[in-house]
Design an enzyme around this catalytic site. Structure first.
Site, PDB file in Angstrom:
ATOM      1  N   PHE A   5       0.825  -1.207   0.000  1.00  0.00           N
ATOM      2  CA  PHE A   5       0.000   0.000   0.000  1.00  0.00           C
ATOM      3  C   PHE A   5       0.860   1.258   0.000  1.00  0.00           C
ATOM      4  O   PHE A   5       0.565   2.218  -0.719  1.00  0.00           O
ATOM      5  CB  PHE A   5      -0.949  -0.001   1.196  1.00  0.00           C
ATOM      6  CG  PHE A   5      -2.056   1.009   1.073  1.00  0.00           C
ATOM      7  CD1 PHE A   5      -3.034   0.863   0.107  1.00  0.00           C
ATOM      8  CD2 PHE A   5      -2.116   2.110   1.916  1.00  0.00           C
ATOM      9  CE1 PHE A   5      -4.056   1.797  -0.024  1.00  0.00           C
ATOM     10  CE2 PHE A   5      -3.133   3.042   1.800  1.00  0.00           C
ATOM     11  CZ  PHE A   5      -4.105   2.886   0.827  1.00  0.00           C
TER      12      PHE A   5
ATOM     13  N   LYS B 131     -14.669  -3.150   9.418  1.00  0.00           N
ATOM     14  CA  LYS B 131     -15.002  -3.909   8.201  1.00  0.00           C
ATOM     15  C   LYS B 131     -14.063  -5.093   8.018  1.00  0.00           C
ATOM     16  O   LYS B 131     -14.440  -6.110   7.419  1.00  0.00           O
ATOM     17  CB  LYS B 131     -15.004  -2.986   6.986  1.00  0.00           C
ATOM     18  CG  LYS B 131     -13.688  -2.271   6.703  1.00  0.00           C
ATOM     19  CD  LYS B 131     -12.760  -3.060   5.812  1.00  0.00           C
ATOM     20  CE  LYS B 131     -11.410  -2.401   5.681  1.00  0.00           C
ATOM     21  NZ  LYS B 131     -10.499  -3.154   4.805  1.00  0.00           N
TER      22      LYS B 131
ATOM     23  N   ARG C 146      -6.873  -9.385   2.114  1.00  0.00           N
ATOM     24  CA  ARG C 146      -6.180 -10.362   2.963  1.00  0.00           C
ATOM     25  C   ARG C 146      -7.102 -10.879   4.061  1.00  0.00           C
ATOM     26  O   ARG C 146      -7.038 -12.053   4.436  1.00  0.00           O
ATOM     27  CB  ARG C 146      -4.927  -9.731   3.566  1.00  0.00           C
ATOM     28  CG  ARG C 146      -3.821  -9.503   2.557  1.00  0.00           C
ATOM     29  CD  ARG C 146      -2.708  -8.664   3.109  1.00  0.00           C
ATOM     30  NE  ARG C 146      -3.149  -7.298   3.377  1.00  0.00           N
ATOM     31  CZ  ARG C 146      -2.348  -6.311   3.741  1.00  0.00           C
ATOM     32  NH1 ARG C 146      -1.056  -6.542   3.893  1.00  0.00           N
ATOM     33  NH2 ARG C 146      -2.814  -5.098   3.957  1.00  0.00           N
TER      34      ARG C 146
END
Length: 320
Positions: A11, A185, A249
């Protein structure tokens, strides 16, 4: 204002690639050999193979060089954020810090904004979160994220600085809601992955996703978040993406649980630690969060997926 990304994982590298389309960007790696290889080969072979680094992107293992920049994006796992801030407090002093991680710290129950405030009081901070995968950002595919900052003026400046041709940022001052949406989430994604991995079907996943979102809203409201934040990119948007894609993931970890397959523990799965932190928060606050608590137990091996689903289905009947 100059930009550096601290953390050369997938990222962090993707953000650096995107931002380098606007001008010079520094990407810091704590591993000198990795920094050298990336700088020489112009590619992050380990995390983003096949995606070239732009000429405007400089990779370094020299933290002093990176922290000369005005704005620092902290692309490190949530459970390692405090350690990084504490270790490099002097170098980070006086800089604008933008956390690019999602989760809740296991020992404290705090999110990234609170950890930054506690570790480096007085520092100007923000949070970058929302539905995205590193590969999409690095490839220049259209992506929208949330920039959460309690200071409206700083938020506007960062929004303009960090928005690129294909990466659009929406801003909010509700840092609590943005933190919780991005963290919770991941927990629900593990549950949805386990459901699909165990062959329970899309209808069961839809039920878990919807009732999981209700848990997210419940905790966020209790912590003072605004309802509309959870309905936006950092909440519902991120939930929908993470609970339905093999690129997640957390979702893949759930799939492995459901299929009773091994999973690479070297891969960061933020939802595992977050599930345990949420389970503790639920106990402390006296709030009902059965899906999150069950995911924590499931990741411990306390339940099989079938047993976990039976436990949820056998709860007392109630209004929606």
């Amino acid at each position: 204002m100059s930009i550096a990304v601290l953390g050369s994982g997938a990222f962090g590298t993707a953000l650096a690639i995107s931002l380098a389309g606007k001008g010079p960007v520094t990407l810091w790696s704590r591993a000198p050999e990795q920094a050298r290889q990336m700088q020489e080969t112009r590619e992050n072979h380990q995390r983003l193979p096949g995606l070239p680094l732009p000429a405007a992107l400089n990779v370094t293992a020299d933290l002093d060089q990176a922290t000369r920049c005005d704005t620092l994006l902290l692309a490190v796992p949530m459970q390692k954020l405090r350690g990084m801030l504490s270790e490099h407090a002097a170098a980070l002093h006086g800089r604008v810090l933008v956390a690019c991680c999602k989760g809740i710290e296991l020992n404290s129950g705090l999110g990234p904004m609170a950890v930054m405030a506690e570790t480096l009081p007085g520092t100007r901070t923000a949070l970058l979160t929302g539905p995205s995968f590193a590969q999409d950002i690095a490839r220049g595919l259209p992506t929208a994220l949330t920039l959460a900052c309690a200071d409206p003026d700083l938020g506007r400046d960062l929004q303009a600085q960090l928005t690129t041709t294909n990466l659009r940022l929406y801003r909010t001052t509700d840092t609590i809601g943005a933190e919780l949406g991005g963290a919770l989430k991941n927990v629900i994604a593990i549950g949805c992955g386990a459901c699909i991995g165990a062959g329970m079907g899309d209808s069961a996943r839809a039920a878990l996703l919807t009732r999981g979102f209700a848990e997210m809203q419940r905790l966020a409201a209790l912590k003072g978040a605004r309802p509309e934040t959870l309905m936006g990119l950092s909440g519902l948007g991120d939930l929908m993406l993470t609970c339905s894609s093999d690129l997640s993931r957390n979702y893949r970890f759930g799939l492995a649980l459901g299929r009773q397959e091994p999973f690479d523990r070297a891969t960061t799965v933020e939802g595992v630690a977050t599930a345990h932190a949420v389970a503790q928060l639920a106990r402390d606050l006296g709030i009902d969060m059965p899906i999150s608590t069950t995911v924590a137990q499931l990741s411990n091996g306390d339940y099989s997926v079938a047993e976990a689903m039976r436990s949820l289905l056998n709860r007392p009947l109630k209004e929606e």
